[in-house]
Design a protein around this motif. Structure first.
Motif, PDB file in Angstrom:
ATOM      1  N   UNK A  20       0.847  -1.185   0.000  1.00  0.00           N
ATOM      2  CA  UNK A  20       0.000   0.000   0.000  1.00  0.00           C
ATOM      3  C   UNK A  20       0.889   1.243   0.000  1.00  0.00           C
ATOM      4  N   UNK A  21       0.494   2.268  -0.736  1.00  0.00           N
ATOM      5  CA  UNK A  21       1.289   3.496  -0.790  1.00  0.00           C
ATOM      6  C   UNK A  21       1.279   4.239   0.544  1.00  0.00           C
ATOM      7  N   UNK A  22       0.284   3.994   1.372  1.00  0.00           N
ATOM      8  CA  UNK A  22       0.198   4.616   2.700  1.00  0.00           C
ATOM      9  C   UNK A  22       0.819   3.744   3.790  1.00  0.00           C
ATOM     10  N   UNK A  23       1.179   2.518   3.422  1.00  0.00           N
ATOM     11  CA  UNK A  23       1.773   1.608   4.387  1.00  0.00           C
ATOM     12  C   UNK A  23       0.749   0.829   5.200  1.00  0.00           C
ATOM     13  N   UNK A  24      -0.536   0.885   4.790  1.00  0.00           N
ATOM     14  CA  UNK A  24      -1.551   0.109   5.500  1.00  0.00           C
ATOM     15  C   UNK A  24      -1.320  -1.374   5.288  1.00  0.00           C
ATOM     16  N   UNK A  77      -7.002   2.938   1.136  1.00  0.00           N
ATOM     17  CA  UNK A  77      -6.304   4.146   1.558  1.00  0.00           C
ATOM     18  C   UNK A  77      -6.671   5.245   0.547  1.00  0.00           C
ATOM     19  N   UNK A  78      -6.359   6.493   0.827  1.00  0.00           N
ATOM     20  CA  UNK A  78      -6.734   7.573  -0.091  1.00  0.00           C
ATOM     21  C   UNK A  78      -6.113   7.479  -1.493  1.00  0.00           C
ATOM     22  N   UNK A  79      -5.008   6.761  -1.640  1.00  0.00           N
ATOM     23  CA  UNK A  79      -4.368   6.641  -2.951  1.00  0.00           C
ATOM     24  C   UNK A  79      -4.575   5.271  -3.602  1.00  0.00           C
ATOM     25  N   UNK A  80      -5.398   4.433  -3.020  1.00  0.00           N
ATOM     26  CA  UNK A  80      -5.527   3.042  -3.451  1.00  0.00           C
ATOM     27  C   UNK A  80      -5.777   2.889  -4.948  1.00  0.00           C
ATOM     28  N   UNK A  81      -6.789   3.550  -5.459  1.00  0.00           N
ATOM     29  CA  UNK A  81      -7.157   3.340  -6.863  1.00  0.00           C
ATOM     30  C   UNK A  81      -6.052   3.783  -7.819  1.00  0.00           C
ATOM     31  N   UNK A  82      -5.494   4.948  -7.594  1.00  0.00           N
ATOM     32  CA  UNK A  82      -4.432   5.448  -8.480  1.00  0.00           C
ATOM     33  C   UNK A  82      -3.137   4.649  -8.320  1.00  0.00           C
ATOM     34  N   UNK A  83      -2.772   4.338  -7.084  1.00  0.00           N
ATOM     35  CA  UNK A  83      -1.535   3.604  -6.863  1.00  0.00           C
ATOM     36  C   UNK A  83      -1.642   2.172  -7.387  1.00  0.00           C
ATOM     37  N   UNK A  84      -2.807   1.589  -7.328  1.00  0.00           N
ATOM     38  CA  UNK A  84      -3.008   0.235  -7.865  1.00  0.00           C
ATOM     39  C   UNK A  84      -2.689   0.191  -9.354  1.00  0.00           C
ATOM     40  N   UNK A  85      -3.077   1.234 -10.070  1.00  0.00           N
ATOM     41  CA  UNK A  85      -2.791   1.295 -11.509  1.00  0.00           C
ATOM     42  C   UNK A  85      -1.280   1.354 -11.753  1.00  0.00           C
ATOM     43  N   UNK A  86      -0.598   2.188 -10.980  1.00  0.00           N
ATOM     44  CA  UNK A  86       0.855   2.321 -11.124  1.00  0.00           C
ATOM     45  C   UNK A  86       1.538   0.997 -10.796  1.00  0.00           C
TER      46      UNK A  86
END
Length: 146
Positions: A92-96, A105-114
């Protein structure tokens, strides 16, 4: 997205491949010097690479590190997993610890794509494809400061 260890591993393996194409088997000191990596750190990384049978180490006067041509191209994915484990492709980009589609997390959808694009890239690229780009003069292995 890569740890420093994974970065050094990829650079080391690319250098070894290029040397192997010239009929040479470099030792860890030579690899460390040529990729601008600490010797001890490089030795540990190459030890991991041999433990996973991604490269082979030959002892003695004509020893050094080599690829087995029969193994075929080595995907970057395998190198990253050997060094960092699968977490590079799941973290997870937030470290969860439990970030997923239902607990985002707040960046889940965008970070998943990356993360997915990164996984696709390292499954398509190989140590040999990177070495070939350097050999063709399209890229460099180390950046020299002018």
């Amino acid at each position: 997205m890569l740890s420093k260890s994974a970065e050094y591993a990829i650079r080391a393996l690319v250098y070894i491949q290029m040397q192997n194409w010239e009929g040479k088997r470099p030792g860890y000191r030579q690899v460390a010097r040529e990729i601008d990596s600490p010797e001890h750190f490089t030795a540990k990384i190459l030890q991991i690479m041999t433990r996973f049978s991604l490269i082979y180490s030959l002892k003695g006067r004509n020893g050094g590190f080599t690829f087995d041509e029969q193994d075929g191209p080595l995907k970057l994915y395998r190198v990253i997993v050997a060094i960092d484990g699968e977490k590079s492709f799941t973290r997870c980009s937030f470290g969860f610890k439990n970030c997923d589609a239902t607990n985002k997390c707040p960046l889940h959808d965008e970070f998943s794509k990356i993360r997915d694009n990164f996984a696709e890239m390292v499954n398509n690229e190989t140590i040999q494809s990177l070495a070939q780009r350097i050999k063709a003069g399209e890229a460099v292995l180390t950046q020299k400061i002018h």
